[in-house]
Design a protein around this motif. Structure first.
Motif, PDB file in Angstrom:
ATOM      1  N   LEU B  60       0.844  -1.197   0.000  1.00 52.48           N
ATOM      2  CA  LEU B  60       0.000   0.000   0.000  1.00 52.48           C
ATOM      3  C   LEU B  60       0.873   1.238   0.000  1.00 52.48           C
ATOM      4  O   LEU B  60       1.893   1.278   0.670  1.00 52.48           O
ATOM      5  N   GLU B  61       0.444   2.260  -0.712  1.00 50.35           N
ATOM      6  CA  GLU B  61       1.145   3.533  -0.654  1.00 50.35           C
ATOM      7  C   GLU B  61       0.869   4.202   0.686  1.00 50.35           C
ATOM      8  O   GLU B  61      -0.083   3.855   1.368  1.00 50.35           O
ATOM      9  N   HIS B  62       1.703   5.185   1.061  1.00 54.26           N
ATOM     10  CA  HIS B  62       1.553   5.785   2.382  1.00 54.26           C
ATOM     11  C   HIS B  62       0.278   6.597   2.504  1.00 54.26           C
ATOM     12  O   HIS B  62      -0.163   6.890   3.595  1.00 54.26           O
ATOM     13  N   ASN B  63      -0.322   7.000   1.375  1.00 52.72           N
ATOM     14  CA  ASN B  63      -1.580   7.729   1.516  1.00 52.72           C
ATOM     15  C   ASN B  63      -2.707   7.065   0.730  1.00 52.72           C
ATOM     16  O   ASN B  63      -3.639   7.717   0.302  1.00 52.72           O
ATOM     17  N   GLN B  64      -2.590   5.754   0.546  1.00 50.98           N
ATOM     18  CA  GLN B  64      -3.622   5.032  -0.186  1.00 50.98           C
ATOM     19  C   GLN B  64      -4.720   4.607   0.776  1.00 50.98           C
ATOM     20  O   GLN B  64      -4.446   4.081   1.856  1.00 50.98           O
ATOM     21  N   LYS B  67     -10.113   1.804   3.209  1.00 53.20           N
ATOM     22  CA  LYS B  67     -11.472   1.756   3.744  1.00 53.20           C
ATOM     23  C   LYS B  67     -12.462   2.269   2.708  1.00 53.20           C
ATOM     24  O   LYS B  67     -12.147   3.112   1.887  1.00 53.20           O
ATOM     25  N   MET B  73     -10.608  11.645   8.135  1.00 53.84           N
ATOM     26  CA  MET B  73      -9.220  11.293   7.840  1.00 53.84           C
ATOM     27  C   MET B  73      -8.929  11.784   6.449  1.00 53.84           C
ATOM     28  O   MET B  73      -9.439  11.231   5.489  1.00 53.84           O
ATOM     29  N   TYR B  75      -6.797  11.719   3.570  1.00 56.75           N
ATOM     30  CA  TYR B  75      -5.687  10.920   3.076  1.00 56.75           C
ATOM     31  C   TYR B  75      -4.772  11.712   2.169  1.00 56.75           C
ATOM     32  O   TYR B  75      -3.626  11.338   1.959  1.00 56.75           O
ATOM     33  N   LEU B  78      -1.454  13.154   3.977  1.00 54.32           N
ATOM     34  CA  LEU B  78      -0.501  12.314   4.689  1.00 54.32           C
ATOM     35  C   LEU B  78       0.865  12.397   4.028  1.00 54.32           C
ATOM     36  O   LEU B  78       0.980  12.344   2.816  1.00 54.32           O
TER      37      LEU B  78
END
Lengths: 83, 85
Positions: B60-64, B67, B73, B75, B78
């Protein structure tokens, strides 16, 4: 004085890989990543200071009993993760 | 199998008010199956091929966002903070 002390405390930041309530895998992942980082940077002969981030995160997240258990398993050679 | 469908078709012709029932039950069942399929295929805790994909959560990417609905939140803001090694 207490206010500024409180402002300086940090904890593990939000990790998009683990967005839900169950953070078990977050703890596991950072523990394993810390030891992998140490092993990789030691093998290259480079200073292992960047690994400090992972160490702090797993220390914040993981229950002490888990960390002790995993440390014992690593010493015995029975640790289930790949480092 | 087709005889069962014929019986149901005849019943529906005699009682057309039952058609919404089929629509809603069918819709509910479809949504459940689709969620199960999403969990099976997209969940980063699931690894079908343990040899080639041992830790799928690291993909997963850091801002993927995984949910379906993320409340409170953002995204897009990030930053990536884990050091590489």
């Amino acid at each position: 004085m207490l206010g500024t002390d409180l402002q300086n405390y940090r904890t593990a930041p939000f990790d998009a890989r683990f967005p839900n309530q169950n953070q078990t895998r977050n703890c596991w992942s950072n523990y394993v990543d810390f030891h992998r980082c140490q092993k990789a940077l030691d093998a290259k002969g480079v200073d292992t200071a960047p690994c400090e981030w992972y160490r702090r995160v797993y220390k914040s997240l993981c229950p002490m009993s888990w960390v002790q258990k995993w440390d014992d398993q690593r010493d015995e050679g029975t640790f289930p993760g790949k480092i | 199998m087709s005889s069962m469908l014929k019986v149901v078709g005849k019943q529906l012709k005699n009682h057309p008010a039952l058609i919404p029932l089929f629509i809603f039950i069918g819709g509910g069942a479809t949504m459940s199956m689709m969620y199960l399929a999403r969990l099976a295929l997209k969940n980063p805790d699931v690894s079908w091929d343990r040899k080639n994909n041992p830790e799928p959560w690291n993909k997963l990417e850091h801002n993927q966002q995984y949910k379906l609905f993320a409340v409170n939140m953002d995204y897009t803001k990030l930053k990536k903070d884990r050091p590489d090694f």
